[in-house]
Write an enzyme that holds these catalytic residues in place. Structure first.
Site, mmCIF file in Angstrom:
data_model
loop_
_atom_site.group_PDB
_atom_site.id
_atom_site.type_symbol
_atom_site.label_atom_id
_atom_site.label_comp_id
_atom_site.label_asym_id
_atom_site.label_seq_id
_atom_site.Cartn_x
_atom_site.Cartn_y
_atom_site.Cartn_z
ATOM 1 N N LYS A 237 -3.779 -4.752 -10.840
ATOM 2 C CA LYS A 237 -3.030 -6.008 -11.058
ATOM 3 C C LYS A 237 -4.263 -6.657 -11.285
ATOM 4 O O LYS A 237 -4.133 -7.992 -12.241
ATOM 5 C CB LYS A 237 -2.510 -6.395 -10.130
ATOM 6 C CG LYS A 237 -1.561 -5.757 -9.421
ATOM 7 C CD LYS A 237 -0.703 -6.591 -8.265
ATOM 8 C CE LYS A 237 0.411 -6.025 -7.794
ATOM 9 N NZ LYS A 237 0.009 -4.668 -7.022
ATOM 10 N N CYS A 357 4.670 -5.045 -1.898
ATOM 11 C CA CYS A 357 5.048 -3.633 -1.926
ATOM 12 C C CYS A 357 6.778 -2.977 -0.507
ATOM 13 O O CYS A 357 6.297 -1.820 -0.245
ATOM 14 C CB CYS A 357 5.112 -2.413 -2.648
ATOM 15 S SG CYS A 357 3.287 -2.057 -1.165
#
Length: 523
Positions: A237, A357
């Site tokens: 990311k 997640c």
């Protein structure tokens, strides 16, 4: 034995959410990567079954080995294709083989199944991980999407153009498409492997699940901005943020684990990123008022979570595990809320993305809802209206992802944005009654934190305008008696021509007494 010790080590790190299974496996430098990856994923899939076998046979007590090592050994011994080691370890496990096999047989009889696969919960009986497409993010700092497409075409891949619906991502063979949501993402068939590909090794492509690409894409920091990645490792990311920023500005990245940060540094170096400032530091101990962060306007917060959205980590927990997992979820949610509240303290922060997640509402909607109650200066921004899966009501501004609805791992994303003074005033003008003034302590104001905040701002404005309003009212009143006197005279005389002097009076200043008297004499 190296295979089993390495697999147990990776399982331990996955449980602590140090990184994904694939990242840990490929960073392990193990000689047979595919063998290690298969063992870790299969052990994870049968985790609850293996734990029940181990506990019922008291294997840990008799062998003095740890749970994760026992799981990988028992998997290969009674479910897999046999132990791939020799020496003392094999001899030790073979002593318990008959008892372990008997425990497995009893489980099958109890559940009335004949195959090991049938012991799994229905959600795991289909190899979901194999059905997910292979997502490849093009690193736009080193190449372009067009050049990457041309490279793959020269290698024999067939480019089918841009995807327009989810079904277009169900690919076979060497076909690939451009993603329908993210312009820098290419989609290949499920079993395509790029870990040894030249573009991957050179940092031109990043192997990253589509859902994991959403946080940086939605935060969308402009070129040259100051951005903070709160829990950064393993760094996919972070590298995405740098690409969006065109490698300009400042990208602060924190992680408490020194080894993960070292791995991340290597990844960022390979990706050609230079705008980062890495820190081996606990984000919760970072001072938001520190001078180096005075221009931070964008934050990406992806804190530690249960990892329940990762396909190969899904597991049907035993009753004892469920209670333990419940306590763990509560602890994780408290930590996540703490991180979120801390991030919102940065004085110039404008936008923040919160992601996990996880598929658990305790870590997702419940954390965001609690944060919004505690931070009324921020609002949720509606995200990607065309995205097929929304956050659970009432937080439908957020996004969810899943294997079935988005063809990705399970994921959650929320975007928080600071209220501007103008937007607060506009919202206040819509919510407040224009006739009846509403105080912050009134019942209607206490219905919603944001409405209460809007009421405060509106009242402050009214107080500032009161002196002007009062003067105007008094001035109008001073001329009122004279106007009424003239109207009565006009009505009494019934003279229509009196309307003309009235127009003259309306055009004069209310303080112009001399001029009004002159008009009266003309009549």
């Amino acid at each position: 034995m190296a295979l089993y010790t390495k697999a147990a080590e990776i399982l331990e790190k996955v449980e602590r959410k140090q990184a994904t299974v694939k990242t840990l496996v490929y960073d392990s430098k193990f000689q047979n990567i595919k063998q290690l990856f298969a063992l870790v994923c299969e052990t994870q899939k049968f985790s609850s079954i293996l734990q029940e076998i181990i506990e019922s046979t008291k294997l840990l007590k008799q062998t003095k080995i740890k749970m994760n090592l026992a799981k990988v050994l028992v998997y290969d011994l009674v479910i897999g294709k046999g132990l791939k080691c020799g020496g003392a370890w094999k001899a030790l496990m073979m002593k318990h083989r008959s008892r372990l096999q008997a425990a497995l047989a009893r489980m099958k009889i109890k559940q009335k199944v004949s195959r090991n696969q049938d012991l799994l919960p229905s959600s795991l009986q289909q190899p979901e991980g194999d059905q997910l497409p292979r997502y490849v993010r093009v690193n736009t700092l080193k190449t372009t999407v067009e050049d990457a497409i041309d490279y793959f075409k020269r290698e024999g891949f067939s480019y089918l153009g841009q995807a327009y619906r989810l079904d277009d991502l169900n690919l076979k063979g060497k076909s690939f498409v451009g993603d329908l949501h993210l312009s820098d993402l290419l989609v290949f068939s499920a079993k395509t492997d790029f870990h040894d590909h030249n573009l991957y090794k050179a940092g031109h492509i990043i192997l990253q699940d589509k859902a994991s690409c959403l946080p940086a894409y939605l935060l969308n920091p402009p070129t040259g901005s100051h951005v903070l990645d709160a829990c950064a490792a393993p760094g996919n990311k972070t590298s995405h943020l740098a690409a969006i920023m065109k490698n300009k500005g400042k990208l602060f990245a924190f992680d408490l684990d020194a080894k993960r940060l070292s791995t991340m540094s290597t990844l960022l170096l390979r990706a050609g990123i230079t705008c980062q400032q890495l820190a081996n530091q606990d984000f919760l101990k970072v001072d938001p008022d520190g001078p180096q962060y005075k221009d931070v306007e964008y934050i990406l917060l992806d804190p530690s979570c249960s990892g329940s959205g990762m396909v190969c980590l899904r597991d049907e927990a035993s009753p004892s595990q469920k209670e333990q997992d419940k306590r763990r979820l509560q602890a994780l949610a408290a930590f996540q809320l703490h991180c979120l509240n801390h991030a919102l303290r940065f004085p110039r922060l404008q936008r923040l993305v919160y992601s996990t997640c996880s598929i658990h509402t305790e870590e997702n909607e419940q954390v965001v809802a609690a944060c919004m109650l505690q931070n009324p200066g921020f609002r949720l921004v509606p995200l990607l209206q065309q995205w097929p899966e929304r956050g659970l009501a009432p937080l439908t501004q957020c996004l969810r992802a899943s294997t079935t609805k988005t063809l990705t791992h399970g994921f959650f994303v929320a975007l928080l944005e600071r209220h501007t003074a103008q937007s607060l005033e506009e919202q206040a003008s819509k919510t407040l009654n224009p006739v009846t003034e509403m105080s912050p302590s009134s019942p209607s104001a206490s219905k919603d934190i944001h409405e209460a905040e809007d009421a405060d701002i509106t009242e402050d404005g009214d107080e500032v305008q009161e002196p002007i309003s009062t003067t105007k009212d008094n001035t109008e009143t001073s001329g009122g008696a004279k106007k009424k006197k003239r109207r009565r005279k006009k009505k009494k005389d019934g003279d229509k021509e009196a309307l003309e002097p009235k127009t003259t009076e309306e055009q004069t200043d209310t303080s112009g007494g001399t001029k009004k008297k002159k008009n009266a004499k003309v009549e």
